[in-house]
Design an enzyme around this catalytic site. Sequence first.
Site, mmCIF file in Angstrom:
data_model
loop_
_atom_site.group_PDB
_atom_site.id
_atom_site.type_symbol
_atom_site.label_atom_id
_atom_site.label_comp_id
_atom_site.label_asym_id
_atom_site.label_seq_id
_atom_site.Cartn_x
_atom_site.Cartn_y
_atom_site.Cartn_z
ATOM 1 N N ILE A 497 -26.828 14.812 -20.983
ATOM 2 C CA ILE A 497 -26.108 14.476 -22.221
ATOM 3 C C ILE A 497 -24.925 15.395 -22.497
ATOM 4 O O ILE A 497 -24.198 15.186 -23.473
ATOM 5 C CB ILE A 497 -27.050 14.495 -23.439
ATOM 6 N N GLY A 498 -24.682 16.413 -21.675
ATOM 7 C CA GLY A 498 -23.530 17.261 -21.911
ATOM 8 C C GLY A 498 -23.622 18.577 -21.180
ATOM 9 O O GLY A 498 -24.497 18.782 -20.338
ATOM 10 N N GLY A 500 -22.935 23.064 -21.697
ATOM 11 C CA GLY A 500 -22.813 24.163 -22.651
ATOM 12 C C GLY A 500 -22.146 25.345 -21.999
ATOM 13 O O GLY A 500 -21.569 25.244 -20.911
ATOM 14 N N SER A 501 -22.254 26.506 -22.669
ATOM 15 C CA SER A 501 -21.537 27.686 -22.196
ATOM 16 C C SER A 501 -22.092 28.217 -20.886
ATOM 17 O O SER A 501 -21.406 28.941 -20.181
ATOM 18 C CB SER A 501 -21.595 28.782 -23.260
ATOM 19 N N PHE A 502 -23.352 27.870 -20.550
ATOM 20 C CA PHE A 502 -23.856 28.401 -19.291
ATOM 21 C C PHE A 502 -24.592 27.365 -18.461
ATOM 22 O O PHE A 502 -25.161 27.687 -17.427
ATOM 23 C CB PHE A 502 -24.771 29.618 -19.555
ATOM 24 N N VAL A 505 -26.796 20.149 -20.063
ATOM 25 C CA VAL A 505 -27.769 19.818 -21.108
ATOM 26 C C VAL A 505 -28.375 18.449 -20.806
ATOM 27 O O VAL A 505 -27.665 17.488 -20.503
ATOM 28 C CB VAL A 505 -27.117 19.818 -22.496
ATOM 29 N N LYS A 519 -31.161 22.937 -21.873
ATOM 30 C CA LYS A 519 -29.967 23.433 -21.216
ATOM 31 C C LYS A 519 -30.385 24.211 -19.971
ATOM 32 O O LYS A 519 -31.173 25.158 -20.040
ATOM 33 C CB LYS A 519 -29.165 24.340 -22.158
ATOM 34 N N ASP A 626 -17.058 30.935 -30.252
ATOM 35 C CA ASP A 626 -16.722 29.657 -29.617
ATOM 36 C C ASP A 626 -16.938 28.509 -30.607
ATOM 37 O O ASP A 626 -17.580 27.510 -30.288
ATOM 38 C CB ASP A 626 -17.565 29.447 -28.361
#
Length: 804
Positions: A497-498, A500-502, A505, A519, A626
Site C-alpha cells: 500500500i505504500g 515509508g522512510s525506511f 508498507v 512496514k 518530515d
Amino acid sequence: MTIPPAAAAAVFLALIVVAVEGLGSAATIAVIQSSGTVCGVLAGDGREKIRCARVGQPVLAIAPKLSFEEISGGRDFFCGLSSGGLKIFCWGIKNFSAGLVSTKRIYNGPFPLADLSVGMNQVCALDKNRTRVLCWRGDGSFPASVDGEYRSLTSGRGFSCGIGIDNQVKCWGGRGAEFQNSFGNISMQSIVAGDSHVCGIVLSGFLICKGSNSSGQLNVPSGGAFEFSGLALGLNHSCVIKQPNGTVLCWGANAGGVWSYSPENSMGFEFIVAGDDLTCGVITDNFTVMCWNADGINHSSLALPLPQILPGRCVVEDSSCKCGVFPDSESLCSDSGVICKSCGALFISQPPPAPPSQPASPPPVPESAPIFSKSSKGWLAFCITGSVGGLIAIFSILCCIWIAACRNKKVHNSSKARQPAILTAGNIATNSAQSSIGIPTPLISPSGSRSRVLRRHISRATSSHGRGPSSFKERAVEFTFDDLATATNNFSLECRIGTGSFGTVYKGMLKNNREVAIKRGELRSSLRNKKILEKERAFQSELVFLSRLHHKHLVDLVGYCEERDERLLVYEYMKNGALFDHLHSRTGTETGPMDSWRMRIKVLLDAARGIEYLHNYAVPTIIHRDIKSSNILLDGDWVARVSDFGLSLMGPEAEEAHPSVMAAGTMGYIDPEYYGGIQQLTTKSDIYGFGVVMLEMLTGRRAIFREEGEESGEPVSVVEYAAPIVDDGETWRVLDRRMSRPELREAEAVELVAYTAVHCVSMKGKDRPTITDVVMNLESALALCDTRKEDSWSSSNMSFSSRD
C-alpha cells in the site's frame, strides 16, 4: 466594613462600565482630516465593503473587496481592519473626483488584531487577546510594540493612549508622557483623542477632558453621571452624545459655550466621529451619515450621499454582547454576525454619585438598617461562616500540596528529561540524567543482544516517558517474522500500500482479525553499509518514538519484529490512506469528504494538534523533520494522524537549535533556512513543512509541480506559486479549482488558513508562528465554518476577482 447604598451602586456601575469598550478611534465611519472625506463600512451588502464620500462628489468605492470590521481616519489617510482582524489596509485619497486612491497593506497576520486606532500619521492596534499594542508608521517616536493588557486604544497628533486593565491611562509617542501625566491616577472607563486634547468617562460616570484648551475644547458641559457617551474630538472642538435621547452636544471651536445639534427634532445618533473641524454621526433612525462643521460659530450641517452604514461593529458570537444584540443586526451584518447594543442607556436610571471634583460624603445610615456590630447576631453569624470557610480553604490547599507531592514521585522528572542533549537515530548524545531513555550503542550489534536491549529500552521508554496522554499506552508487541509474513500473504504485491522512510508498507490481517499496516525494511548484506546503517537508524528511531508516544492524532504502534536481517514495524491500519492521495488523485474526478472546505480545515487542525503534542508535550521535545501530506494518514472516521518518525529527533527545548544534524526530509517541504546551509534545526522546520501542507490543501497543487500543459517546463514550488498571491490579498486566485466556491463564513475561514500558511513558510524561522499559534488559527477557522449560513453568496458577492 459598611458600604453605603449609593457607594455600592457606584461600584456596581463601575464594574459594568469597565466591561464596555469605549469607541476610541475605531468605528464604522472615519474622517480624513486634510480633505474632509468621510468613509463608512456598508450595512447589509453581503461583505462589509467601504465607500467614501465628499460634499458635491459621487460616492467612491474602495478596493479590495474584502470584509472590514472597523475603520479609523488620520490626517491624510485612513485604515481598515479586515473581518477576523488579520489584515490592515490603509488608503490615501490623492484626487477624489478622479477616484485616485493609493492602497497599502501594513499588516498581514498571522495574529488577529482589534481596536484599530489611527492618529495624525501613526497606526496602532491591539492583538485580539489584548495583551500587546502594535504600532506602524508615525514619526519614529512610537515603539513597534508595547506589552501589557489593554481594553481600548485612541490616537491623536504625536501620541496614542490606551486604558489598561487597572483602568489607568498609558500613552506612547513623542507627546505620550504629556497626556499620561495629565490623567495621573484617575481611573477611566473610556477615552477618545482629538488633535491635542483627550476626553473620557471616569469610572463614576462623569466626563473630563485634558490637554490643550486653546479654543475652549476642555470646557465640559455640566451633566449627571452616565449622562454622556459617544465622544468625538476634532482639531479644536469636542462633541458628545447625550443620553437618553442620543442628541449631540458640542463645545469649543471658539464658539463660546455649548451648542446642540438638531435640538428642534431631537435627532438621535448611534455614534459620532470627528476630524479637523468636521464631525459626523450615524443617525439612529435610518443609519445614514450626517455631518456638520464646527468652524467658529458656523455649525452648518452636511448631508453626504453615503448609503446605510453599519451602526456598530459586527461580532461573530452574540455571547460577547453584554447588553444584548442590536435589533435586526443579523441582516445588517449580512448573516455574518451581530452588532452589540450600546450599554450606555442602562446607567441612566441608577443613583448618580457625586462628580469627581466634589466627592460625596457617605450618607447617614438609617437606624433601622442592619449593621454588623460586634454585639449583633449578624456579626456572630459572620464570624462563624468566615471561620468555617477559612478552615475549608486551608484544608483544600493542604490537599492540593499533598496530591502534587505524590504526583512528583510518580511522574518522570521533567528537569532530567530536558537536559541539554539531543538524541538522534545516528548521533546519540547521552548523559547520566538521560540514561533512562538513551538508545544503547553501537546501533549494529549481534541480533540476539540487540533484541534483548531493544526490549529493555522499549520498556524503560514507555514507563519513564509515557505519562500524561501516553499513560495507557500498551507495550509494543514483538512479532515473529512468520506471523507477519502470514498476515500479508507472504508480502504479496496486492497487499502493498505504500512506502515509508525506511521500507515498504503492506496491509495485513493478524490472527485476531485486526487490520494492521506493516512496514518492512530489510538489512540484506547486498546493501551498502551506509544504506544498512540508514535503515537501521530509521527503524530504531521510529520504534523508540512510537513506543513512548500515544496521542489521538499520532499513528499508533502495535508492535515490531527484529529477526536476522529483517526489521518490521506494525501499525494500526489507517483505512482512508494518506492525505496526499486525496489531494492529488490521478484523474482529478474523484469526490469524497475531502471536497468540503470544512473537512479540509478539520484535517489540518487534527494534524496540527498531533505536531503540537510532539513540540510542546512530549518530553523531551520531538522534531519530526518530515512533515508532508503523505505522512498525514486518515483513519476510518477521517481523523488525521501524523506518521513516519524515521527521521525524527528528540531534543531539549523546542526553540533550541541543533546545528550538528544533517539536512533530511522531502524536497518541497524542507525548511529553506536549514537546507540552505544555516543548519539550525528547530521546531520551526516542522512549521515550514506543515505550511506547505496547508498550501497543498488550499490549492490542490503538489509541493513541487508543473503547470498544466507544460510537462517539459520548469517545476514550481507551491510556496513560490501561492504565497505572493495570498500576500496580495487575492487568495481566491489560488484556491483548488475542483472545489466549490467557499460560502461567506467559509471564505473568511479559508482566508485565515491561507495567511497562516504563508507565515508558516516564511524564509526565516524566527518569522514563523509556533504550532500553538497555528492550532489556534485553525480552531478559529473551523469555528467560522461551523457558524456559516446555508445560503450561498449571490453572484455579485461570490468573487474577489473584480475591483470596485
